[in-house]
Design a protein around this motif. Structure first.
Motif, PDB file in Angstrom:
ATOM      1  N   ILE A 190       0.854  -1.184   0.000  1.00  0.00           N
ATOM      2  CA  ILE A 190       0.000   0.000   0.000  1.00  0.00           C
ATOM      3  C   ILE A 190       0.894   1.238   0.000  1.00  0.00           C
ATOM      4  O   ILE A 190       1.842   1.326   0.782  1.00  0.00           O
ATOM      5  N   VAL A 216      -7.585   8.229   6.490  1.00  0.00           N
ATOM      6  CA  VAL A 216      -7.388   7.593   5.185  1.00  0.00           C
ATOM      7  C   VAL A 216      -8.671   6.864   4.809  1.00  0.00           C
ATOM      8  O   VAL A 216      -9.169   6.042   5.574  1.00  0.00           O
ATOM      9  N   GLU A 217      -9.195   7.185   3.640  1.00  0.00           N
ATOM     10  CA  GLU A 217     -10.353   6.481   3.110  1.00  0.00           C
ATOM     11  C   GLU A 217      -9.813   5.391   2.183  1.00  0.00           C
ATOM     12  O   GLU A 217      -9.229   5.689   1.143  1.00  0.00           O
ATOM     13  N   ARG A 218      -9.977   4.113   2.606  1.00  0.00           N
ATOM     14  CA  ARG A 218      -9.339   2.989   1.914  1.00  0.00           C
ATOM     15  C   ARG A 218     -10.339   1.887   1.656  1.00  0.00           C
ATOM     16  O   ARG A 218     -11.194   1.586   2.481  1.00  0.00           O
ATOM     17  N   ASP A 219     -10.220   1.255   0.486  1.00  0.00           N
ATOM     18  CA  ASP A 219     -11.047   0.106   0.147  1.00  0.00           C
ATOM     19  C   ASP A 219     -10.406  -1.134   0.759  1.00  0.00           C
ATOM     20  O   ASP A 219      -9.249  -1.448   0.462  1.00  0.00           O
ATOM     21  N   THR A 220     -11.134  -1.838   1.621  1.00  0.00           N
ATOM     22  CA  THR A 220     -10.559  -2.994   2.317  1.00  0.00           C
ATOM     23  C   THR A 220     -10.379  -4.206   1.408  1.00  0.00           C
ATOM     24  O   THR A 220      -9.660  -5.130   1.765  1.00  0.00           O
ATOM     25  N   HIS A 226      -7.422  -2.328  -1.374  1.00  0.00           N
ATOM     26  CA  HIS A 226      -6.428  -1.466  -0.716  1.00  0.00           C
ATOM     27  C   HIS A 226      -6.220  -0.148  -1.453  1.00  0.00           C
ATOM     28  O   HIS A 226      -5.259   0.570  -1.185  1.00  0.00           O
ATOM     29  N   GLU A 227      -7.125   0.186  -2.379  1.00  0.00           N
ATOM     30  CA  GLU A 227      -7.042   1.468  -3.080  1.00  0.00           C
ATOM     31  C   GLU A 227      -7.319   2.601  -2.089  1.00  0.00           C
ATOM     32  O   GLU A 227      -8.272   2.546  -1.309  1.00  0.00           O
ATOM     33  N   ILE A 228      -6.477   3.616  -2.124  1.00  0.00           N
ATOM     34  CA  ILE A 228      -6.641   4.798  -1.278  1.00  0.00           C
ATOM     35  C   ILE A 228      -7.488   5.812  -2.041  1.00  0.00           C
ATOM     36  O   ILE A 228      -7.127   6.216  -3.150  1.00  0.00           O
ATOM     37  N   HIS A 229      -8.612   6.228  -1.454  1.00  0.00           N
ATOM     38  CA  HIS A 229      -9.508   7.183  -2.111  1.00  0.00           C
ATOM     39  C   HIS A 229      -9.222   8.619  -1.682  1.00  0.00           C
ATOM     40  O   HIS A 229      -9.366   9.538  -2.486  1.00  0.00           O
ATOM     41  N   HIS A 275       3.408   1.898   3.115  1.00  0.00           N
ATOM     42  CA  HIS A 275       2.616   1.755   4.340  1.00  0.00           C
ATOM     43  C   HIS A 275       3.456   1.339   5.543  1.00  0.00           C
ATOM     44  O   HIS A 275       3.041   1.525   6.683  1.00  0.00           O
ATOM     45  N   ILE A 285       0.643   5.206   0.683  1.00  0.00           N
ATOM     46  CA  ILE A 285      -0.233   6.214   1.273  1.00  0.00           C
ATOM     47  C   ILE A 285       0.317   7.591   0.921  1.00  0.00           C
ATOM     48  O   ILE A 285       1.467   7.905   1.263  1.00  0.00           O
TER      49      ILE A 285
END
Length: 98
Positions: free
Chosen positions: A2, A67-71, A74-77, A14, A4
């Protein structure tokens, strides 16, 4: 892996950060009943998708970030400072640059 995008230091691996937990929790008042605190601290949704998390950049600027992240992917929005005053400063800077 990841990556960030720290708003202070730029994109980082990360491994420079420490996960702080669910960033959407609203903690009760200090004098709230014990049950309210128990629920806030121990009851969590296991979100499958985008969630708000707290991360600290321990091997960098040491700032706490939301951090707005897709679980799943793992894409960081989005990434913003956790401190409301710093977050507002970044929003003002972005508006001035447009």
């Amino acid at each position: 892996m990841i990556r960030i995008p720290c708003p202070f230091c730029g994109p980082r691996d990360h491994s420079e950060f420490t996960y702080g937990g669910d960033g959407s929790i609203e903690y009760p008042a200090l004098d709230a009943p014990m049950e309210a605190w128990q629920d806030a601290v121990f009851l969590r949704d296991n979100i499958c998708g985008v969630q708000l998390e707290t991360w600290q950049h321990v091997h960098g600027c040491r700032m706490w970030l939301l951090v707005e992240r897709d679980t799943l992917t793992h894409e960081i929005h989005s990434v913003r400072p956790a401190h409301p005053g710093l977050a507002a400063m970044f929003e003002t800077d972005q508006e001035a640059g447009e």
